[in-house]
Design a protein around this motif. Structure first.
Motif: not given
Ligand code: ZN
Length: 90
Positions: A6, A8, A14, A18, A20-23, A29-31
């Protein structure tokens, strides 16, 4: 199979199923994370590999330098000392 990757918005990558909740780098945020496709993920792997090789090369270079300095300091055989000096570049 290769782990999902993933990315950022800041460029941080990452590894995991999934995002991470926060970078950890910028706190986004994850989105904000996008899933890399296989080609992009493969490039990341290759880039990491190259970085590892580069780090190893630097480490080996330092080791060679230290061996030469030790050999010059030992100063036993003029022929060997010459090789140590030549390897060091002077
Ligand atoms: Zn980030």
């Amino acid at each position: 199979m290769m782990k999902k990757k993933w990315k950022c918005a800041c460029g941080y990558i990452h590894d995991g199923d999934e995002p991470p909740e926060n970078c950890p780098k910028c706190g986004a945020p994850a989105k904000v994370f996008t899933l890399l496709d296989d080609v992009a993920a493969e490039l990341v792997e290759r880039s990491r590999h190259t970085n590892t090789l580069h780090a190893r090369l630097i480490g080996l270079g330092r080791e060679i330098e230290q061996v030469c300095r030790d050999g010059i300091a030992d100063d036993l055989d003029p022929g060997c000392v010459k090789v140590f000096q030549k390897t060091l570049g002077h």
